[in-house]
Design an enzyme around this catalytic site. Sequence first.
Site, mmCIF file in Angstrom:
data_model
loop_
_atom_site.group_PDB
_atom_site.id
_atom_site.type_symbol
_atom_site.label_atom_id
_atom_site.label_comp_id
_atom_site.label_asym_id
_atom_site.label_seq_id
_atom_site.Cartn_x
_atom_site.Cartn_y
_atom_site.Cartn_z
ATOM 1 N N GLY A 27 92.175 134.362 67.109
ATOM 2 C CA GLY A 27 91.338 135.307 66.362
ATOM 3 C C GLY A 27 90.319 134.520 65.557
ATOM 4 N N THR A 56 91.179 140.318 65.622
ATOM 5 C CA THR A 56 89.793 140.198 65.137
ATOM 6 C C THR A 56 88.843 141.016 65.988
ATOM 7 O OG1 THR A 56 90.242 137.952 64.410
ATOM 8 C CG2 THR A 56 87.925 138.557 64.667
ATOM 9 N N TYR A 58 89.047 143.690 67.315
ATOM 10 C CA TYR A 58 89.009 145.132 67.051
ATOM 11 C C TYR A 58 88.510 145.462 65.650
ATOM 12 C CZ TYR A 58 91.619 145.054 71.317
ATOM 13 O OH TYR A 58 91.982 144.828 72.621
ATOM 14 N N ALA A 59 88.188 144.424 64.862
ATOM 15 C CA ALA A 59 87.712 144.681 63.498
ATOM 16 C C ALA A 59 86.364 145.379 63.579
ATOM 17 C CB ALA A 59 87.589 143.370 62.732
ATOM 18 N N GLU A 126 83.028 149.863 51.440
ATOM 19 C CA GLU A 126 84.291 150.428 51.921
ATOM 20 C C GLU A 126 85.172 150.718 50.724
ATOM 21 O OE1 GLU A 126 84.808 148.704 56.403
ATOM 22 O OE2 GLU A 126 85.560 147.443 54.803
ATOM 23 N N HIS A 242 96.493 151.733 57.756
ATOM 24 C CA HIS A 242 95.098 152.191 57.684
ATOM 25 C C HIS A 242 95.124 153.715 57.656
ATOM 26 C CE1 HIS A 242 90.864 152.754 58.448
ATOM 27 N NE2 HIS A 242 90.677 151.453 58.278
ATOM 28 N N ARG A 288 93.306 151.758 49.975
ATOM 29 C CA ARG A 288 93.877 152.249 51.230
ATOM 30 C C ARG A 288 95.263 152.860 51.111
ATOM 31 N NH1 ARG A 288 92.041 147.931 55.747
ATOM 32 N NH2 ARG A 288 89.925 148.710 55.690
ATOM 33 N N HIS A 349 98.469 148.587 60.061
ATOM 34 C CA HIS A 349 97.190 147.920 60.277
ATOM 35 C C HIS A 349 97.225 146.437 59.916
ATOM 36 C CE1 HIS A 349 92.863 147.680 60.635
ATOM 37 N NE2 HIS A 349 92.702 147.356 59.363
ATOM 38 N N GLU A 373 95.753 136.332 59.038
ATOM 39 C CA GLU A 373 96.752 137.348 58.686
ATOM 40 C C GLU A 373 98.166 136.786 58.593
ATOM 41 O OE1 GLU A 373 96.412 140.999 60.861
ATOM 42 O OE2 GLU A 373 98.240 141.819 60.003
ATOM 43 N N ARG A 384 95.604 144.806 50.505
ATOM 44 C CA ARG A 384 94.358 144.084 50.792
ATOM 45 C C ARG A 384 93.142 144.977 50.608
ATOM 46 N NH1 ARG A 384 91.249 143.685 55.489
ATOM 47 N NH2 ARG A 384 92.778 145.004 56.532
ATOM 48 N N SER A 389 89.842 140.392 54.929
ATOM 49 C CA SER A 389 90.663 139.541 55.805
ATOM 50 C C SER A 389 89.815 138.551 56.592
ATOM 51 C CB SER A 389 91.492 140.382 56.764
ATOM 52 O OG SER A 389 90.698 141.392 57.320
ATOM 53 N N LEU A 390 88.663 138.996 57.106
ATOM 54 C CA LEU A 390 87.834 138.059 57.877
ATOM 55 C C LEU A 390 87.320 136.961 56.944
ATOM 56 C CD1 LEU A 390 85.818 140.484 60.234
ATOM 57 C CD2 LEU A 390 87.992 139.361 60.663
HETATM 58 C C1 SIN Z 1 87.973 149.121 58.935
HETATM 59 O O1 SIN Z 1 86.919 148.980 59.543
HETATM 60 O O2 SIN Z 1 88.271 150.135 58.324
HETATM 61 C C2 SIN Z 1 88.949 147.990 58.943
HETATM 62 C C3 SIN Z 1 88.446 146.887 58.148
HETATM 63 C C4 SIN Z 1 89.587 146.165 57.498
HETATM 64 O O3 SIN Z 1 90.737 146.373 57.850
HETATM 65 O O4 SIN Z 1 89.323 145.397 56.571
#
Ligand code: SIN
Length: 537
Positions: A27, A56, A58-59, A126, A242, A288, A349, A373, A384, A389-390
């Site tokens: 990832g 990653t 799928y992020a 976000e 999530h 979240r 998630h 992760e 988180r 995370s990235l």
């Molecule tokens: C999302 O796009 O909602 C996921 C991003 C994340 O998990 O930080």
Amino acid sequence: MIPRYLVDFDLQSLPHVHTDVIVIGAGIAGLFTALKAAEQHKVMMVTKKSLLDSNTRYAQGGIAAVISDEDSPDYHRQDTLIAGAGLCSSAAVDVLVHEGPDGVQDLIRMGTEFDMEDGHYALTKEGAHSQRRILHAQGDATGAEIVRALSERTKQNEQIEIWDDHFVIDLITENGECFGALVQKPDGQKVFVRANATILCSGGAGQLYRYTTNPEIATADGISIAYRAGANIRDVEFVQFHPTSLCYPGAPRFLISEAVRGEGAVLRNMNGERFMEKYHPQLELAPRDVVARAILNEMEQTKSTFVYIDFTHESEETVKHRFPTIYEYCLNYGLDLSSDWIPVAPAAHYMMGGVETDLYGETSVKRLFACGEVSSTGVHGANRLASNSLSEAIVFGRRIVQRIEGLPPLERTPVIREVLGRNDNAIQPVVEKRLKLQKVMLRYVGLKRNAQGLEKGCEELKRHITIYDSHLSKREEYEFANLLNCALLTTQAALARQESRGGHYREDFPEKDDMQWQKHIIFNRVNGTTEGRIDDV
Ligand code: SIN
């Protein structure tokens, strides 16, 4: 009892391969760290599938970093600490917020193309972020773009040897020091990859649960092999669900990014009522864990298996431009994000806890590092913050590479002969076992937990423990053994933590209890048994 190694072997009689650095996983953490390490060292990258298969990829939402002049590391720090609910390491958070922007520059130098708007990087917001600070790519395909750019570089780099479709069964250790990894090749042959530094970048554990946004490969391998190797495993009761994964008959639990809510989408229950005002002043952009539990409450109250996300206030053109991947995906199931309310439900998630590291990614086992992760750097605490995370992966990946510069060369190879005489009894097909485990975890160790359920969950998980006495040889069997290992740790930690905080909610202890529990739960395997320890933050 969980054995030290999953298989019998005689290290001296196995083929040996030597490298400077072994990176396990592909990832963002693996690719980025491998590229950085390859500036000075020979790197062996081992992935159980391919460079294109990781969480990653799928992020969607993006990568959080202080880019805008209106933002500051202090704001980012504050948001991260609040989301983390009292369990973050403030030193680790400082590292993240101050070094994140340089990490993003590295990603750009490595070829990642983030979205631009009027000559500047486009930034979105976000949940629980006070500022717009999320960089994204191709609208909602941030992870895929990062993987594209980094994997192209990795393949071109002559210092990096890539072993696709190889499975790391265990780490080879002696006296608290790591010497590399025991790896199974696609033809079943085992080899010992000896390395000066071993970097675990093997991702998360979403497959612990029946419903997850994670791909099939997220089977808790890193946490479990590090546990067996004696590393400290911290805070694994904190699992992030999530709030909004697609919940539609026949469709996988595809992620509907939090950025959709960041751009104004609202949540409605089965009766069409917007409900977040009952739960949190930040409404749909609350942390979240709050949003996920609010959704669960609404689902229970309306006896429904989903709620709706409503993004119909935006024009079709904007929706398609900003969220092309989600738009197309939903359309495959006859759902139009620009005109339909989309059915969603929470899904596992992200694992907040993991292999404990210091501020340079080093674990409690010498020469063993963890990044991404799989690690517990202290950045995420009990919950988180979205898109951290990235950033965490690149910031700590850089630091790991700085630390390995100073490692003296390995001078010896241990003599290890593991002979437990495992039995050849046919094991029940692991597909069935895995499904049972996922259902137990969903039922007893999900968004809402209580002592009775957790005890029952533990009991049901322990029924599978005989797998460790069996002769394992297939990837699915190793994966199941790793899932079981991590499931037991997560359940035990959730039972021990008699309070509610962040991603961990106990119906029988619904309040946060700072006096007793502003603490970490750390597990460590000593002489074959799990020792638990409670540490101050
Ligand atoms: C999302 O796009 O909602 C996921 C991003 C994340 O998990 O930080």
